[in-house]
Design a protein around this motif. Structure first.
Motif, PDB file in Angstrom:
ATOM      1  N   ILE A 124       0.820  -1.210   0.000  1.00 47.33           N
ATOM      2  CA  ILE A 124       0.000   0.000   0.000  1.00 47.33           C
ATOM      3  C   ILE A 124       0.855   1.263   0.000  1.00 47.33           C
ATOM      4  N   ASP A 125       1.878   1.310   0.813  1.00 45.01           N
ATOM      5  CA  ASP A 125       2.720   2.511   0.889  1.00 45.01           C
ATOM      6  C   ASP A 125       3.780   2.562  -0.211  1.00 45.01           C
ATOM      7  N   ARG A 126       3.972   1.458  -0.916  1.00 45.49           N
ATOM      8  CA  ARG A 126       4.984   1.441  -1.976  1.00 45.49           C
ATOM      9  C   ARG A 126       4.445   1.961  -3.300  1.00 45.49           C
ATOM     10  N   ILE A 127       3.128   2.069  -3.409  1.00 45.99           N
ATOM     11  CA  ILE A 127       2.505   2.561  -4.642  1.00 45.99           C
ATOM     12  C   ILE A 127       1.809   3.882  -4.327  1.00 45.99           C
ATOM     13  N   ILE A 128       2.243   4.934  -4.987  1.00 44.41           N
ATOM     14  CA  ILE A 128       1.618   6.235  -4.777  1.00 44.41           C
ATOM     15  C   ILE A 128       0.313   6.244  -5.547  1.00 44.41           C
ATOM     16  N   PHE A 129      -0.785   6.349  -4.798  1.00 47.92           N
ATOM     17  CA  PHE A 129      -2.103   6.250  -5.420  1.00 47.92           C
ATOM     18  C   PHE A 129      -3.084   7.076  -4.609  1.00 47.92           C
ATOM     19  N   ASN A 130      -4.110   7.583  -5.276  1.00 51.41           N
ATOM     20  CA  ASN A 130      -5.122   8.414  -4.643  1.00 51.41           C
ATOM     21  C   ASN A 130      -6.471   7.712  -4.766  1.00 51.41           C
ATOM     22  N   ALA A 131      -7.205   7.642  -3.695  1.00 51.84           N
ATOM     23  CA  ALA A 131      -8.517   6.974  -3.710  1.00 51.84           C
ATOM     24  C   ALA A 131      -9.456   7.598  -4.737  1.00 51.84           C
ATOM     25  N   GLU A 132      -9.307   8.876  -5.021  1.00 54.41           N
ATOM     26  CA  GLU A 132     -10.190   9.556  -5.966  1.00 54.41           C
ATOM     27  C   GLU A 132     -10.019   9.047  -7.391  1.00 54.41           C
ATOM     28  N   TRP A 133      -8.963   8.345  -7.666  1.00 54.46           N
ATOM     29  CA  TRP A 133      -8.736   7.815  -9.017  1.00 54.46           C
ATOM     30  C   TRP A 133      -9.632   6.611  -9.318  1.00 54.46           C
ATOM     31  N   PHE A 134     -10.189   6.003  -8.281  1.00 52.76           N
ATOM     32  CA  PHE A 134     -11.133   4.911  -8.499  1.00 52.76           C
ATOM     33  C   PHE A 134     -12.451   5.485  -8.994  1.00 52.76           C
ATOM     34  N   GLU A 135     -13.069   4.805  -9.935  1.00 58.71           N
ATOM     35  CA  GLU A 135     -14.339   5.278 -10.464  1.00 58.71           C
ATOM     36  C   GLU A 135     -15.511   4.854  -9.585  1.00 58.71           C
ATOM     37  N   LEU A 136     -15.473   3.644  -9.067  1.00 55.90           N
ATOM     38  CA  LEU A 136     -16.573   3.168  -8.232  1.00 55.90           C
ATOM     39  C   LEU A 136     -16.390   3.582  -6.777  1.00 55.90           C
ATOM     40  N   ASP A 137     -17.473   4.058  -6.179  1.00 60.95           N
ATOM     41  CA  ASP A 137     -17.436   4.498  -4.785  1.00 60.95           C
ATOM     42  C   ASP A 137     -17.005   3.378  -3.846  1.00 60.95           C
ATOM     43  N   VAL A 138     -17.520   2.174  -4.042  1.00 57.21           N
ATOM     44  CA  VAL A 138     -17.158   1.063  -3.157  1.00 57.21           C
ATOM     45  C   VAL A 138     -15.665   0.762  -3.271  1.00 57.21           C
ATOM     46  N   HIS A 139     -15.067   0.947  -4.434  1.00 53.35           N
ATOM     47  CA  HIS A 139     -13.628   0.748  -4.596  1.00 53.35           C
ATOM     48  C   HIS A 139     -12.851   1.836  -3.856  1.00 53.35           C
ATOM     49  N   ARG A 140     -13.325   3.083  -3.960  1.00 49.89           N
ATOM     50  CA  ARG A 140     -12.680   4.188  -3.226  1.00 49.89           C
ATOM     51  C   ARG A 140     -12.687   3.900  -1.724  1.00 49.89           C
ATOM     52  N   ARG A 141     -13.854   3.503  -1.252  1.00 48.69           N
ATOM     53  CA  ARG A 141     -13.983   3.240   0.186  1.00 48.69           C
ATOM     54  C   ARG A 141     -13.157   2.034   0.613  1.00 48.69           C
ATOM     55  N   PHE A 142     -13.071   0.991  -0.224  1.00 51.37           N
ATOM     56  CA  PHE A 142     -12.262  -0.183   0.101  1.00 51.37           C
ATOM     57  C   PHE A 142     -10.787   0.193   0.152  1.00 51.37           C
ATOM     58  N   TYR A 143     -10.334   1.029  -0.788  1.00 47.66           N
ATOM     59  CA  TYR A 143      -8.939   1.477  -0.781  1.00 47.66           C
ATOM     60  C   TYR A 143      -8.642   2.256   0.505  1.00 47.66           C
ATOM     61  N   ARG A 144      -9.549   3.168   0.864  1.00 43.61           N
ATOM     62  CA  ARG A 144      -9.351   3.941   2.102  1.00 43.61           C
ATOM     63  C   ARG A 144      -9.316   3.020   3.319  1.00 43.61           C
ATOM     64  N   TYR A 145     -10.193   2.010   3.328  1.00 43.97           N
ATOM     65  CA  TYR A 145     -10.204   1.023   4.407  1.00 43.97           C
ATOM     66  C   TYR A 145      -8.839   0.323   4.487  1.00 43.97           C
ATOM     67  N   LEU A 146      -8.342  -0.141   3.338  1.00 46.73           N
ATOM     68  CA  LEU A 146      -7.056  -0.841   3.322  1.00 46.73           C
ATOM     69  C   LEU A 146      -5.921   0.058   3.780  1.00 46.73           C
TER      70      LEU A 146
END
Length: 110
Positions: A25-47
């Motif tokens: 998770i910390d090795r890949i620079i990524f933003n939750a907003e880049w996910f299109e589906l809300d459930v994916h955004r929320r799952f990423y934030r959870y992780l």
């Protein structure tokens, strides 16, 4: 706007890898907003916050239907043992490129 099937698969694959390999998770620079589906955004934030698949914490963050229909299948169907890091980075890059193209298209429409 309808979500591209490839984009959905890339998002699910990235989340599946990260749910099985939270050390990435910390090795890949990524933003939750880049996910299109809300459930994916929320799952990423959870992780990002919990870094584990914990039933009690999942139930605090997601409905039972979301857990059964999205979270568990994504976690179970995307177990990669070899080259998980490079695969996760590849999916993250594809999502980012698609996100950037979508934003460019939005600007062109205006």
């Amino acid at each position: 706007m309808m979500m591209d099937a490839n984009r959905a698969n890339w998002e699910e694959s990235l989340l599946g890898i990260l749910s099985n390999h939270p050390e990435l998770i910390d090795r890949i620079i990524f933003n939750a907003e880049w996910f299109e589906l809300d459930v994916h955004r929320r799952f990423y934030r959870y992780l990002k916050e919990y870094r584990e698949m914990n039933v009690e914490m999942l139930q605090n963050e997601f409905s039972l239907q979301e857990i059964e229909e999205y979270i568990i299948p994504v976690h179970i169907n995307n177990i990669y043992e070899k080259s998980a890091s490079s695969m996760a980075l590849g999916f993250a890059n594809m999502i980012l490129e698609d996100y950037k193209q979508m934003k460019i298209n939005d600007l062109d429409d205006k």
